[in-house]
Structure formats: structure tokens, C-alpha cells
Design a protein around this motif. Structure first.
Motif, short mmCIF file in Angstrom:
data_model
loop_
_atom_site.label_atom_id
_atom_site.label_comp_id
_atom_site.label_asym_id
_atom_site.label_seq_id
_atom_site.Cartn_x
_atom_site.Cartn_y
_atom_site.Cartn_z
N VAL A 221 0.86 -1.19 0.00
CA VAL A 221 0.00 0.00 0.00
C VAL A 221 0.89 1.24 0.00
O VAL A 221 1.85 1.32 0.78
N ASN A 259 -2.45 5.70 -0.12
CA ASN A 259 -3.46 4.69 0.24
C ASN A 259 -3.84 3.77 -0.93
O ASN A 259 -4.72 2.91 -0.76
N GLN A 260 -3.19 3.92 -2.07
CA GLN A 260 -3.50 3.05 -3.21
C GLN A 260 -2.79 1.71 -3.05
O GLN A 260 -1.61 1.64 -2.69
N LYS A 261 -3.50 0.61 -3.33
CA LYS A 261 -2.90 -0.71 -3.30
C LYS A 261 -2.18 -0.98 -4.63
O LYS A 261 -2.71 -0.64 -5.69
#
Length: 323
Positions: A221, A259-261
Motif C-alpha cells: 500500500v 493509500n493506493q494498493k
């Protein structure tokens, strides 16, 4: 028949026979024999030290060949020991650490053999010490290989249970480096490009033109994608879980947001020269439990053993870093 010698007697005006005394004759013979013995001794001495027989020449050639073969064997053993030591280090600091297995102590890996003298049958020869030392070295090397093999068997079992961990750990190079020519500076003491002083370089520098794609080295993440850390310029940090965080610095621009996977191999940004940077490059770091560790040990997912050895050689050079 010996020759008879005469002399002329001026008083009697006649020739008289020379009578040789037996004692003088004996001395002459003794002197001749002694000279013959000394000459023979000298001849044997010179022949033995300066004249080689065909057999001696053949033995010398064989001995020189054996010495050459022993030298080659020593070099091969040294190379094998170097490669094995590298594997052992990776095993203790990466694989066993990943799977929460206790590292194997150095004394266990390199322990000798106690008890009965295993090399007694090799004693009593001209080169016994050489032969025994070589055998000891080979035996220790084989024992280390057995220990490492058992460790890898254990790791294989743990790996089956932790597939998610393996996909999360940073395991590929963050930029396309097919020919391994972009490795500019490694982890360790390096010359600072601005102050020219030696200081600790906490990551690896990969040279690349501005705009070169940068990829996530493992699943995780994005926890940061900003320029708020001194010196790093625009940079990205990915939390991979299990205490691992990767950092990508001096970027030109981002392709992800906080917060991006992301998955291993995803495009996350582009090479630049922002922050404290001398030229376009990617500065790459790995953290484990908030402690920086050498990224060189995290390329098992994209390099062959030969490529890894080549990259290791480049990374160990004490040159100048780019940041």
C-alpha cells in the motif's frame, strides 16, 4: 710388456739400465688410484646435481603439473566458498528472517570434525600437510553445503505457508535494468557528490533518463507520495507489511497516490532529479522494522545467480553516489 729405460754414464762411457724402486712404484700406483677415486666422486656429484635423467625430467614435469592442478583446485574452492558464504548470508538475513526462523549460527555452519583423527591415513608423506589441509577444507565446505541444503528444505516448507509474504517482499529491481548497466552506486560508505566526503549511502542508485518508468518491487500500500522529506525530493513509500517498506526517491512525477494498493511490477512513477540529486536517477531504499537494510539482497525474484553476482560486484565498488 713394460718399457725398459736407460741412462748414459759419462764415467764408464756406457748405457746403464734404470732400476725403478718398488716403494716409489707403490706410491705412484696409490696416487693414481686416489686420483681416480676423487675424479669418479666429482663426476658422480656433478652428474647427480646438474645432469637430469629422462626419469627425473618426467617426474619434474609431473610435479609441476600437480602443483598447477592444486593451484586451480584452490582457486575453485575459494570461488565455491565465496558463493556459499553469499548464499549463507542471504539465507540468514533474508530467507530465514522472512519466515521467522532463527538464523543458523556461524559456528554451526563452519564447525569442524571432532573425535577420531579422520586424516591419519594421510600422514607420513612428503606433502602430508598440504594433502590434509586440502581435505579438511573440502570436508568443511561439504558440511556447510549440507547445513545450507537442510536450511533451504526448511525454508521451502515455510514458503508454502507464506505465499502472501513472498509476494509482498520487495524482490525485483525497481527500474528496467536488463543488462545491469544502470547500477551506479550501492549501499555502504560512498563519496558524497556535493561535499566529496565519505558518508553512509543508505540505498542503491540506478542511473536512467528522466521519465524512465519506476515499478513497485512488491505488493503493498502506498503510504507516501510527496516531497516532504528532506533530500529525497518527490518520492514514494510503499508499506509491504511484515515490517517491510520500500522507498523510491528523486522522481519526476507520480503514477499512484497515497493509500493506493499496488502489485509487484505496477508502474508507480517516473525517474527524475528532484531533491538533493546530482543527475537523473532513482534512489532506492528498503526498511525492515524502521531500520534501513541493503537492497542488494532483495533481487532474487528477477535475477539469475550469475546476474546477481555481477550486480553484487558493481554494488560493492566504493564510488561516488548521485545524491
Amino acid at each position: 710388456m713394460s718399457k725398459v729405460k736407460y741412462y748414459y754414464d759419462s764415467e764408464t762411457l756406457s748405457y746403464k739400465k734404470i732400476e725403478r724402486k718398488k716403494r716409489r712404484t707403490f706410491k705412484f700406483i696409490l696416487l693414481f688410484l686416489l686420483a681416480s677415486v676423487l675424479f669418479s666422486f666429482l663426476l658422480v656429484f656433478i652428474a647427480g646435481h646438474y645432469i637430469e635423467s629422462p626419469k627425473e625430467k618426467a617426474l619434474k614435469r609431473e610435479l609441476a603439473n600437480l602443483e598447477f592442478q592444486y593451484e586451480l583446485l584452490n582457486k575453485k574452492m575459494s570461488q565455491a566458498e565465496t558463493v556459499l558464504a553469499n548464499i549463507e548470508e542471504r539465507d540468514n538475513t533474508i530467507y530465514r528472517l522472512y519466515f521467522e526462523a532463527n538464523p543458523i549460527p556461524e559456528e554451526q555452519r563452519k564447525a569442524g570434525f571432532g573425535g577420531v583423527n579422520r586424516y591419519k591415513k594421510l600422514e607420513g608423506f612428503d606433502n602430508s600437510e598440504l594433502i590434509i589441509n586440502s581435505n579438511k577444507r573440502i570436508d568443511k565446505l561439504l558440511k556447510r553445503i549440507v547445513v545450507q541444503s537442510k536450511s533451504l528444505d526448511e525454508i521451502a516448507v515455510l514458503a508454502e505457508e507464506k505465499e502472501k509474504l513472498l509476494t509482498s517482499i520487495p524482490a525485483i529491481q525497481p527500474v528496467n535494468n536488463k543488462d545491469l548497466t544502470r547500477m551506479a552506486s550501492g549501499y555502504g560508505m560512498r563519496s558524497d557528490p556535493f561535499t566529496k566526503q565519505r558518508k553512509m549511502h543508505w540505498g542503491m542508485d540506478f542511473t536512467a533518463p528522466r521519465g524512465t518508468p519506476v515499478y513497485a518491487s512488491g505488493d503493498g500500500v502506498v503510504v507516501r507520495a510527496d516531497s516532504n522529506s528532506s533530500g529525497y525530493g518527490k518520492h514514494i513509500r510503499i508499506d509491504h507489511g511484515y515490517g517491510y517498506v520500500s522507498l523510491y526517491a528523486h522522481l519526476y512525477k507520480y503514477n499512484v497516490q497515497k493509500n493506493q494498493k499496488v502489485k509487484r511490477g505496477d508502474l508507480i512513477g517516473f525517474v527524475g532529479s528532484t531533491g538533493r540529486s546530482e543527475a537523473p536517477h532513482l534512489h532506492y531504499e528498503i526498511f525492515k522494522d524502521d531500520q534501513r537494510i541493503n537492497p542488494i539482497n532483495f533481487y532474487y525474484g528477477s535475477l539469475t545467480p550469475e546476474e546477481f553476482s555481477k550486480l553484487l560486484e558493481r554494488a560493492s565498488l566504493e564510488n561516488q553516489s548521485l545524491d
